[in-house]
Design a protein around this motif. Sequence first.
Motif, short mmCIF file in Angstrom:
data_model
loop_
_atom_site.label_atom_id
_atom_site.label_comp_id
_atom_site.label_asym_id
_atom_site.label_seq_id
_atom_site.Cartn_x
_atom_site.Cartn_y
_atom_site.Cartn_z
N LYS A 167 0.49 -1.28 0.03
CA LYS A 167 0.24 0.40 0.25
C LYS A 167 0.47 1.51 0.01
N ASP A 168 1.97 1.43 1.00
CA ASP A 168 3.25 2.46 0.79
C ASP A 168 3.04 2.84 -0.41
N ILE A 169 3.92 2.05 -1.14
CA ILE A 169 4.62 1.49 -2.27
C ILE A 169 3.73 2.04 -3.68
N THR A 170 2.95 1.76 -3.53
CA THR A 170 1.39 2.63 -4.09
C THR A 170 0.65 3.26 -4.17
N LEU A 171 0.52 4.29 -2.91
CA LEU A 171 0.38 5.51 -2.47
C LEU A 171 1.75 5.98 -3.06
N LEU A 172 2.90 6.01 -2.62
CA LEU A 172 3.82 6.89 -3.19
C LEU A 172 3.96 7.31 -4.59
N LEU A 173 3.68 5.59 -5.31
CA LEU A 173 3.77 5.34 -6.84
C LEU A 173 2.44 6.81 -7.34
N GLY A 174 1.53 6.22 -6.88
CA GLY A 174 0.26 7.72 -7.59
C GLY A 174 0.64 8.88 -6.98
N ILE A 175 0.99 9.32 -6.01
CA ILE A 175 1.33 10.68 -5.87
C ILE A 175 2.90 10.93 -6.72
N LEU A 176 4.06 10.18 -6.85
CA LEU A 176 4.49 10.70 -7.83
C LEU A 176 4.05 10.91 -9.46
N THR A 177 3.48 9.84 -9.96
CA THR A 177 2.47 10.40 -11.22
C THR A 177 1.89 10.86 -11.52
N TRP A 178 1.48 11.46 -10.25
CA TRP A 178 0.52 12.78 -10.44
C TRP A 178 1.37 13.94 -11.03
N VAL A 179 2.75 13.93 -10.10
CA VAL A 179 3.75 14.95 -9.98
C VAL A 179 4.00 14.94 -11.50
N ILE A 180 4.56 14.50 -12.17
CA ILE A 180 4.93 14.12 -13.38
C ILE A 180 3.52 14.16 -14.39
N GLY A 181 2.49 14.60 -13.99
CA GLY A 181 1.40 15.24 -15.66
C GLY A 181 0.49 13.80 -16.11
N ASN A 182 0.92 12.52 -15.05
CA ASN A 182 0.14 11.10 -15.31
C ASN A 182 -1.14 11.31 -14.85
N ILE A 183 -1.94 11.76 -15.09
CA ILE A 183 -3.20 11.54 -14.48
C ILE A 183 -3.80 10.46 -14.03
N LYS A 184 -4.37 10.07 -15.67
CA LYS A 184 -5.03 8.43 -15.77
C LYS A 184 -4.48 7.67 -14.67
N GLU A 185 -2.63 7.67 -14.82
CA GLU A 185 -2.46 6.22 -14.04
C GLU A 185 -2.45 6.65 -12.93
N ALA A 186 -2.01 7.66 -12.52
CA ALA A 186 -1.96 8.01 -11.01
C ALA A 186 -3.56 7.59 -10.18
N SER A 187 -4.18 8.41 -10.69
CA SER A 187 -5.72 8.40 -10.19
C SER A 187 -5.76 6.39 -10.26
N GLU A 188 -5.38 5.55 -11.31
CA GLU A 188 -5.83 4.78 -10.76
C GLU A 188 -5.33 3.68 -10.25
N PHE A 189 -3.42 3.75 -9.64
CA PHE A 189 -3.14 3.95 -8.02
C PHE A 189 -3.66 4.39 -7.08
N LEU A 190 -3.89 5.97 -7.05
CA LEU A 190 -4.40 6.02 -6.16
C LEU A 190 -6.15 5.99 -5.71
N LYS A 191 -6.65 4.90 -6.81
CA LYS A 191 -7.78 3.98 -6.12
C LYS A 191 -7.86 3.76 -4.93
N GLU A 192 -6.92 2.72 -5.00
CA GLU A 192 -6.23 1.43 -4.01
C GLU A 192 -6.32 1.76 -2.69
N VAL A 193 -5.64 3.44 -2.48
CA VAL A 193 -5.49 4.23 -1.24
C VAL A 193 -5.80 4.80 -0.01
N LYS A 194 -7.65 5.07 -1.46
CA LYS A 194 -8.29 6.02 -0.79
C LYS A 194 -8.64 6.44 0.00
N THR A 195 -8.31 5.56 1.19
CA THR A 195 -9.08 5.21 2.44
C THR A 195 -7.49 6.42 3.69
#
Length: 455
Positions: free
Chosen positions: A62-90
């Motif tokens: 979960k920690d890796i998924t969270l970080l990967l979601g945030i960092l892909t958002w940082v570089i502008g890969n929004i759709k991919e970031a949202s898929e990662f972040l859905k898994e850690v939205k709690t």
Amino acid sequence: MPTAIADVDLDKLLEAETLSRETVTHIKEQVYSSPELREELDEKIAALRGSIKKGHEGQEGKDITLLLGILTWVIGNIKEASEFLKEVKTRKIGAYYLGKCYQELGDYNQAVECFERAKKTDTEEFDICMDIAETKRLAGKNEDALKLIKSFSQSHGNNPEFHYQLGHCLDALGEYDDAFNHYEQSLRIDPNHQKSLFRMGFNYDLNGEDEKAIECYEQCIDLYPHHKNAFINLGILYEDKGNFDDAIYCFETVLDAEPNDPRALLFLKDAKASMNMYYDEEISKKQGKESEVLNIPISDFELSVRSKNCLEKMNIRTLRDLTRITEIDLLSFKNFGETSLNEIKAILSQKGLHLGQALESDHETEIFRNKNAEKKNETVKTVDELGFSTRCRNALSKAGVEAIKDLTEKTELELDQLGIKPNYIDEIRDKLSEIGLILKTAGNDTSSADESITE
């Protein structure tokens, strides 16, 4: 000198107690300030992807998924970031950045829901409430957004973000003067508030105050992370002023971050095409030298008295005059014989010229112009094919004028009433003239109107 990413220990972001929006904001500012820093982040993301593939489970996964979601958002890969972040939205930080993804994807209801989830336990409620207000404004719920923003007038009246959000909301409600005052107040508090600088520039741009707009946009693009629309709008203004190198730089900067951005690709193509339309400086210099030669007076050359007298009676004073007359014309003149003709030919040959040269050039030019006009009239059907400046084309598109036939059926007054500025009407006249067409004849009353720019 920007702080290296190594100075912000990304591994610590995996620990829930150190993961904060401030840290993420800092990383985003840094990676957009240097290609080298961006490369470091890309390597980090690649390493995280590798860890995901190894199938980490439980808390570590979960920690890796969270970080990967945030960092892909940082570089502008929004759709991919949202898929990662859905898994850690709690997690509140996961919910927050999932909300940012939804906002950028235009799913405003989901965005507000995520921000509300993040806000419940967030001590910095103001920042997230401004995100909620912004999302409501984007969704067209301007009154709701305004009410939420104003609820912070006492506690955050000296916060630049408060004045920016209030100004933008007032803008959306058509209260432009009040909005402008709040942007100014935001910049008095923080002269580098990027979003306020952009809105100031945008409003100046709409009002046709190009120099002020350029000043704001230029300040805006010096800040990180880069404001894409500031680069695009600034590039368009530069192109309108003929600063094609600067315009190309702006559009290429956007494409460095987003290689497939359709607007930047289109405007870059236009800017390069416009630059190529300008005359070659070397050709211009050459033409200037040729003109100097043609203006040399006949009296500068050693000619026989008979030749000089004949030329004087024929009103031939310069080499240019000689290029506009033929051998037959000279020989038909009384007392002008073969000897005098050979003298004239020798003089012209020294300068790389010959008798009748200008007449040949004029004839070829006229033929070319006629054929070119015929060809254009046969092939040019739409406004886009005439090579208008970006802003002129945008204004015509906004007015619904797409075909040449539609354009030639408009008077200048009708174009003005459609929101076409006087300088663009001049440009339209010139472009139509190139293919032998004109606007419909009528009055010529003009006034200003705004046009589409990127908000």
